[in-house]
Structures are given as structure tokens and as C-alpha cells.
Design a protein around this motif. Structure first.
Motif, mmCIF file in Angstrom:
data_model
loop_
_atom_site.group_PDB
_atom_site.id
_atom_site.type_symbol
_atom_site.label_atom_id
_atom_site.label_comp_id
_atom_site.label_asym_id
_atom_site.label_seq_id
_atom_site.Cartn_x
_atom_site.Cartn_y
_atom_site.Cartn_z
ATOM 1 N N GLN A 40 -76.608 -97.401 5.523
ATOM 2 C CA GLN A 40 -77.453 -96.250 5.217
ATOM 3 C C GLN A 40 -77.805 -95.446 6.461
ATOM 4 O O GLN A 40 -77.905 -94.223 6.411
ATOM 5 C CB GLN A 40 -78.751 -96.712 4.546
ATOM 6 N N ASP A 41 -77.976 -96.120 7.596
ATOM 7 C CA ASP A 41 -78.340 -95.418 8.834
ATOM 8 C C ASP A 41 -77.312 -94.364 9.202
ATOM 9 O O ASP A 41 -77.625 -93.345 9.810
ATOM 10 C CB ASP A 41 -78.458 -96.422 9.999
ATOM 11 N N LEU A 42 -76.095 -94.650 8.815
ATOM 12 C CA LEU A 42 -75.008 -93.732 9.129
ATOM 13 C C LEU A 42 -75.252 -92.355 8.503
ATOM 14 O O LEU A 42 -74.979 -91.319 9.104
ATOM 15 C CB LEU A 42 -73.710 -94.327 8.576
ATOM 16 N N LEU A 43 -75.792 -92.365 7.284
ATOM 17 C CA LEU A 43 -76.031 -91.111 6.567
ATOM 18 C C LEU A 43 -77.163 -90.310 7.205
ATOM 19 O O LEU A 43 -77.295 -89.112 6.983
ATOM 20 C CB LEU A 43 -76.341 -91.394 5.095
ATOM 21 N N ASN A 44 -77.968 -90.995 7.981
ATOM 22 C CA ASN A 44 -79.054 -90.292 8.686
ATOM 23 C C ASN A 44 -78.622 -89.867 10.092
ATOM 24 O O ASN A 44 -79.437 -89.413 10.869
ATOM 25 C CB ASN A 44 -80.287 -91.204 8.788
ATOM 26 N N SER A 45 -77.352 -90.068 10.395
ATOM 27 C CA SER A 45 -76.855 -89.737 11.733
ATOM 28 C C SER A 45 -75.622 -88.826 11.653
ATOM 29 O O SER A 45 -74.506 -89.261 11.967
ATOM 30 C CB SER A 45 -76.479 -91.012 12.490
ATOM 31 N N PRO A 46 -75.806 -87.578 11.223
ATOM 32 C CA PRO A 46 -74.646 -86.691 11.082
ATOM 33 C C PRO A 46 -73.867 -86.523 12.392
ATOM 34 O O PRO A 46 -72.653 -86.336 12.376
ATOM 35 C CB PRO A 46 -75.251 -85.353 10.620
ATOM 36 N N GLN A 47 -74.587 -86.629 13.531
ATOM 37 C CA GLN A 47 -73.902 -86.473 14.829
ATOM 38 C C GLN A 47 -72.865 -87.570 15.043
ATOM 39 O O GLN A 47 -71.803 -87.331 15.630
ATOM 40 C CB GLN A 47 -74.930 -86.505 15.977
ATOM 41 N N ALA A 48 -73.189 -88.747 14.536
ATOM 42 C CA ALA A 48 -72.252 -89.862 14.689
ATOM 43 C C ALA A 48 -70.974 -89.585 13.901
ATOM 44 O O ALA A 48 -69.866 -89.856 14.369
ATOM 45 C CB ALA A 48 -72.913 -91.156 14.199
ATOM 46 N N ILE A 49 -71.134 -89.008 12.723
ATOM 47 C CA ILE A 49 -69.963 -88.664 11.895
ATOM 48 C C ILE A 49 -69.172 -87.546 12.566
ATOM 49 O O ILE A 49 -67.942 -87.573 12.633
ATOM 50 C CB ILE A 49 -70.416 -88.183 10.489
ATOM 51 N N LEU A 50 -69.925 -86.535 13.082
ATOM 52 C CA LEU A 50 -69.253 -85.408 13.754
ATOM 53 C C LEU A 50 -68.456 -85.891 14.960
ATOM 54 O O LEU A 50 -67.353 -85.396 15.225
ATOM 55 C CB LEU A 50 -70.292 -84.364 14.186
ATOM 56 N N ASP A 51 -69.017 -86.842 15.690
ATOM 57 C CA ASP A 51 -68.314 -87.435 16.836
ATOM 58 C C ASP A 51 -66.950 -87.952 16.411
ATOM 59 O O ASP A 51 -65.935 -87.718 17.064
ATOM 60 C CB ASP A 51 -69.115 -88.636 17.390
ATOM 61 N N LEU A 52 -66.965 -88.670 15.304
ATOM 62 C CA LEU A 52 -65.726 -89.274 14.806
ATOM 63 C C LEU A 52 -64.723 -88.184 14.414
ATOM 64 O O LEU A 52 -63.540 -88.240 14.776
ATOM 65 C CB LEU A 52 -66.032 -90.177 13.603
ATOM 66 N N ILE A 53 -65.224 -87.175 13.690
ATOM 67 C CA ILE A 53 -64.341 -86.097 13.230
ATOM 68 C C ILE A 53 -63.735 -85.360 14.430
ATOM 69 O O ILE A 53 -62.533 -85.079 14.470
ATOM 70 C CB ILE A 53 -65.124 -85.123 12.304
ATOM 71 N N ARG A 54 -64.591 -85.052 15.412
ATOM 72 C CA ARG A 54 -64.109 -84.340 16.618
ATOM 73 C C ARG A 54 -63.101 -85.191 17.393
ATOM 74 O O ARG A 54 -62.108 -84.662 17.923
ATOM 75 C CB ARG A 54 -65.289 -83.964 17.517
ATOM 76 N N ALA A 55 -63.378 -86.471 17.463
ATOM 77 C CA ALA A 55 -62.467 -87.362 18.200
ATOM 78 C C ALA A 55 -61.087 -87.396 17.543
ATOM 79 O O ALA A 55 -60.058 -87.421 18.218
ATOM 80 C CB ALA A 55 -63.057 -88.771 18.270
ATOM 81 N N ILE A 56 -61.087 -87.371 16.192
ATOM 82 C CA ILE A 56 -59.789 -87.366 15.491
ATOM 83 C C ILE A 56 -59.099 -86.022 15.717
ATOM 84 O O ILE A 56 -57.907 -85.947 16.003
ATOM 85 C CB ILE A 56 -59.983 -87.626 13.971
ATOM 86 N N GLU A 57 -59.894 -84.945 15.610
ATOM 87 C CA GLU A 57 -59.338 -83.591 15.748
ATOM 88 C C GLU A 57 -58.720 -83.370 17.131
ATOM 89 O O GLU A 57 -57.642 -82.796 17.281
ATOM 90 C CB GLU A 57 -60.450 -82.567 15.501
ATOM 91 N N SER A 58 -59.428 -83.862 18.158
ATOM 92 C CA SER A 58 -58.944 -83.636 19.531
ATOM 93 C C SER A 58 -57.829 -84.608 19.922
ATOM 94 O O SER A 58 -57.226 -84.469 20.973
ATOM 95 C CB SER A 58 -60.125 -83.793 20.506
ATOM 96 N N GLY A 59 -57.588 -85.576 19.091
ATOM 97 C CA GLY A 59 -56.548 -86.563 19.410
ATOM 98 C C GLY A 59 -57.056 -87.708 20.259
ATOM 99 O O GLY A 59 -56.304 -88.610 20.622
ATOM 100 N N GLN A 60 -58.355 -87.655 20.590
ATOM 101 C CA GLN A 60 -58.942 -88.733 21.387
ATOM 102 C C GLN A 60 -58.885 -90.059 20.626
ATOM 103 O O GLN A 60 -58.749 -91.115 21.217
ATOM 104 C CB GLN A 60 -60.399 -88.356 21.701
ATOM 105 N N LEU A 61 -59.013 -89.941 19.331
ATOM 106 C CA LEU A 61 -58.845 -91.130 18.482
ATOM 107 C C LEU A 61 -57.599 -90.898 17.630
ATOM 108 O O LEU A 61 -57.577 -89.994 16.778
ATOM 109 C CB LEU A 61 -60.068 -91.341 17.579
ATOM 110 N N SER A 62 -56.590 -91.666 17.895
ATOM 111 C CA SER A 62 -55.336 -91.493 17.169
ATOM 112 C C SER A 62 -55.385 -92.277 15.852
ATOM 113 O O SER A 62 -55.631 -93.487 15.842
ATOM 114 C CB SER A 62 -54.180 -92.004 18.042
ATOM 115 N N LEU A 63 -55.154 -91.550 14.735
ATOM 116 C CA LEU A 63 -55.169 -92.208 13.431
ATOM 117 C C LEU A 63 -54.036 -93.219 13.335
ATOM 118 O O LEU A 63 -54.156 -94.243 12.667
ATOM 119 C CB LEU A 63 -55.052 -91.167 12.307
ATOM 120 N N LYS A 64 -52.934 -92.899 14.055
ATOM 121 C CA LYS A 64 -51.790 -93.813 14.034
ATOM 122 C C LYS A 64 -52.171 -95.150 14.689
ATOM 123 O O LYS A 64 -51.932 -96.236 14.121
ATOM 124 C CB LYS A 64 -50.624 -93.168 14.786
#
Lengths: 228, 138
Positions: free
Chosen positions: A20-44
Motif C-alpha cells: 500500500q505504501d507504494l500507492l502513496n509514493s508516486p515519485q517511486a513509481i515515476l522513478d521506475l518509469i523514467r529508469a525504463i524510459e532512459s534505458g537505465q533499467l533494461s527490461l531485457k
């Protein structure tokens, strides 16, 4: 993409009550999305760590452009959130081991922090086992008793629930039960068994728990794990 | 989307011809869209419709006792089947229509003279269901 509420609903459906804490932390989700978008976190790479069978990760990779660059429908965004939540849940649950956790920690530190704090808030251990209680029943009894006992009931907002197929609805319900079973929780019956209606979710819950070794307590008020 | 207008229209026969009064319409948007709708009638039984996780059903009440509509109908020798997973408003209309048509039988079974016997018989039906369930997982 501007349907943040649908993304949040999808996330909530997947992560349920343990994150539940995750839903109260939109920045944490945005971090993940940005990391995937920038290639910093490779989905592969994350896929390799988590195992090739993780369908939600494939879904995220395949629908990235559609959701973030295209003009997605509310349902598509909801589905995206649900799959994103499943991946986060898998990492939080230890799938992929240290490798996956390290990748997420490096690329999305705020997300990793939330996941770590969740572990700290609800450690699994013998000292906690006796305290775990869940309430199951028909509406409105399970909501009322859950409030009284201060426990979180199985709960999904109407919008999200209505977008799910019957199979997905039961899967979400079952996940709620499985998490509690893992903690050897006892299930208080806010509706007595004799008032249970055939073909309902409540009946399905009771049958599922009994199939997992739960038995009716001697006073008929709860289902408890055999041998407790 | 919950529509109170649709619910009231579906209950119209009970309200207009059998003088039931809608006492409660309690809708929970945050809990699956669940609801409780309760109707009362002077010197007669109570009716409540429940929607839980998308499934809708009806119970009849006497004092603090509530019984499933199908159980009471079975006690009086009638039967009724419907799909509780269908649209709530459609189901409320179908159930209301059944109560409307079987009202005399139901009212007699739940009046002061027959109430205790009906509750006992409905209780036996409930007990049989529980025993079947417990036997299945013995």
C-alpha cells in the motif's frame, strides 16, 4: 498519457494490501518509469533476472509506446498499471533474487526504499503469526467487522473491479487469501457459514481455504489452519 | 455505474401495489460497488437486496432473522432460479416481480402464526447446506 487515476487503479489491483505504501509514493513509481524510459533499467536484463515466463514484463515492453507516446484508452492504462504492479510485486516478493533487486535499487532508488520499508513494516516471522487475522463474509458484514477489528478487508474500487474479467476477479481475491495463508492467518467469518449463499465469492473463499487445510473452529466463528 | 433511478423503477411493483417502503439504499463505490437496499412494509416481512462483488441476491426478514428468498420459496413449495451474476438492476426487477407474484404465499408463511415454523424449516435448509460443505472437506 494523462490517465494517472487508471494507472493507479491498475497498480492498486496488483499490489493489493501488502504494498500500500507504494500507492502513496508516486515519485517511486515515476522513478521506475523514467529508469525504463532512459534505458537505465533494461527490461531485457530485468526479464532475464526474473525469468522469461514473466508475462507482465513482456506486456510492459510491448505496450510502452502505446501507453506513453500514443493515445491509450482508460482500460489500456489500467491494464498497463496492473502489469507494472505485478512486476513490482514480483521484485518485492524476491523473484529474480538479489540481481533483480539490485537492478531496481540502482535505477529507481526511491522505489527500492519503499519496497525495503514494506519488508520492515511487515516482517514475516513466528512472532507475527498469532496476530494475523482476516475477515471474510458477505457484504456488508465483512466491511463492518473489518473496521471494528482494525484489519484491512479484501477491497477493490468499483471502477477497477468492473474492468476485470471474472477470472481476474477471482485471481485478485485468491491473492488476498494466499498472502494471508502464507502468514498462517485465521479467517473470522463475519457471516456464519449457515448464512453463506451458494455460488458467491464468499463461498468460493471458504471452499478455497478448506482446500488449503483450513477447518471450522469449534465455535463456528472462524476458519483456522489445522493443527493450530 | 450505480443508478438509483433504475433501482427505484425495478422496485416499483412492490412499492406501488404492495405498499413496501424503501428504507435504505446504501451504495459503496469504494467497495466493489456493493450495496444494500432494504424495504419494509407495515405488519409484514422485510426485503433486502444485497450486491456483493458484482453478485446480487435477495433476503426476506422477520425481526432480526434474515432468510434467503429461495429458501423461503422452497418452504412454501415454490421455486425460483436466476443468475446472480447478471446486471443488478435486471435482477432486482426479476426478484421483485417474483415477490410481487408470490406475495400472498410469502406473507402467510411469514405472518405471526406461521413465522416460527417457516424460520425453523428455512434453518433446516441452511443446516443441510453447511453439512454438505463440511462433508465435502472432511
Amino acid at each position: 498519457m494523462c490517465q494517472w487515476d487508471d494507472l493507479a487503479l491498475g497498480l492498486k489491483t496488483s499490489v493489493g494490501d501488502t504494498l500500500q505504501d507504494l500507492l502513496n509514493s508516486p515519485q517511486a513509481i515515476l522513478d521506475l518509469i523514467r529508469a525504463i524510459e532512459s534505458g537505465q533499467l533494461s527490461l531485457k536484463d530485468l526479464g532475464q533476472a526474473l525469468g522469461s515466463g514473466l508475462e507482465p514484463l513482456k506486456y510492459i515492453a510491448q505496450n510502452w509506446n502505446r501507453v506513453w507516446i500514443g493515445n491509450p484508452t482508460d482500460l489500456e492504462v489500467y491494464e498497463y498499471g496492473r502489469n507494472l504492479g505485478s512486476v513490482i510485486q514480483a521484485v518485492a516478493g524476491g523473484a529474480g533474487g538479489a540481481a533483480a533487486a539490485k537492478m531496481v535499487s540502482k535505477a529507481a532508488p526511491r522505489l527500492a526504499k519503499v519496497l525495503r520499508s514494506t519488508e520492515n513494516v511487515a516482517p514475516e516471522g513466528p512472532s507475527n503469526l498469532a496476530k494475523e487475522t482476516r475477515v471474510i463474509a458477505h457484504h456488508p458484514e465483512y466491511i463492518n467487522l473489518s473496521k471494528e477489528l482494525g484489519v484491512r478487508p479484501f477491497d477493490i474500487p468499483t471502477n477497477a473491479w468492473n474492468k476485470m474479467t471474472p477470472t481476474e476477479q477471482w485471481a485478485a481475491n485468491q491473492k488476498f487469501l494466499d498472502r494471508a495463508i502464507a502468514k498462517e492467518a485465521e479467517f473470522v467469518l463475519a457471516t456464519p457459514l449457515k448464512e453463506m449463499r451458494k455460488g458467491t465469492f464468499f463461498e468460493k473463499e471458504v471452499k478455497y481455504l478448506m482446500s488449503k487445510g483450513y477447518k471450522l473452529s469449534s465455535d463456528g466463528s472462524k476458519l483456522i489452519k489445522q493443527g493450530r | 455505474m450505480f443508478s438509483e433511478e433504475c433501482v427505484r423503477a425495478a422496485l416499483n411493483d412492490l412499492v406501488q401495489y404492495h405498499e413496501f417502503e424503501i428504507r435504505v439504499i446504501q451504495y459503496s463505490e469504494e467497495h466493489f460497488g456493493n450495496f444494500v437496499i432494504e424495504l419494509v412494509k407495515r405488519d409484514s416481512f422485510k426485503v433486502r437486496f444485497i450486491r456483493d462483488r458484482g453478485q446480487t441476491w435477495c433476503e426476506l426478514g422477520c425481526g432480526s432473522d434474515w432468510m434467503q428468498l429461495e429458501d423461503v420459496l422452497e418452504v412454501v413449495g415454490a421455486s425460483f432460479e436466476y443468475n446472480q451474476n447478471e446486471d443488478y438492476c435486471q435482477n432486482i426487477k426479476l426478484i421483485s416481480s417474483t415477490i410481487y407474484h408470490e406475495f400472498k404465499l410469502l406473507d402467510k408463511a411469514l405472518d405471526v402464526n406461521n413465522r416460527a415454523d417457516t424460520i425453523t424449516k428455512a434453518g433446516q435448509i441452511k443446516q443441510k447446506r453447511v453439512e454438505e460443505l463440511l462433508t465435502e472437506f472432511k
